[in-house]
Design a protein around this motif. Sequence first.
Motif, short mmCIF file in Angstrom:
data_model
loop_
_atom_site.label_atom_id
_atom_site.label_comp_id
_atom_site.label_asym_id
_atom_site.label_seq_id
_atom_site.Cartn_x
_atom_site.Cartn_y
_atom_site.Cartn_z
N THR A 99 0.63 -1.12 0.03
CA THR A 99 0.10 -0.12 0.05
C THR A 99 1.04 1.17 -0.19
OG1 THR A 99 -0.10 0.22 2.42
CG2 THR A 99 -1.65 -1.30 1.21
N LYS A 142 -3.24 5.17 -6.52
CA LYS A 142 -3.90 4.11 -7.26
C LYS A 142 -3.06 3.64 -8.18
CE LYS A 142 -8.20 5.80 -5.77
NZ LYS A 142 -9.54 6.28 -6.15
N LYS A 143 -1.97 4.34 -8.80
CA LYS A 143 -1.07 3.87 -9.80
C LYS A 143 0.25 3.27 -9.60
CE LYS A 143 -3.27 8.03 -12.10
NZ LYS A 143 -2.99 9.27 -12.65
N THR A 201 5.12 4.79 -10.06
CA THR A 201 4.20 4.50 -10.77
C THR A 201 4.22 4.39 -12.36
OG1 THR A 201 3.56 7.04 -11.23
CG2 THR A 201 2.71 6.05 -9.46
N ASN A 232 -1.49 10.74 -2.39
CA ASN A 232 -3.13 10.63 -2.36
C ASN A 232 -3.53 11.90 -2.90
OD1 ASN A 232 -3.66 7.98 -0.96
ND2 ASN A 232 -3.17 8.98 1.00
N ASP A 291 -3.32 11.63 -7.00
CA ASP A 291 -3.82 10.57 -7.80
C ASP A 291 -2.80 9.53 -7.85
OD1 ASP A 291 -6.52 11.21 -7.30
OD2 ASP A 291 -6.36 12.61 -8.97
#
Length: 57
Positions: free
Chosen positions: A2, A33-34, A56, A27, A30
């Motif tokens: 995470t 999530k990548k 990422t 966060n 964004d």
Amino acid sequence: MTTSEIANRLSKEKVIDDAAGFEAYMNEHDFAKKVQIDEFVVTNNMTYRQLAHTLTH
């Protein structure tokens, strides 16, 4: 891993000084999530932006 685990690991390894700050950056922009599954080479002179892009891409 995470984003929280990554931030804590980077802090433990002295790559960043502020795990919570890096997690918040990930966060807010964004990146959280990548995050890609891989091994990455990072250094303690990288900015949050550079670290985020490395993790990422």
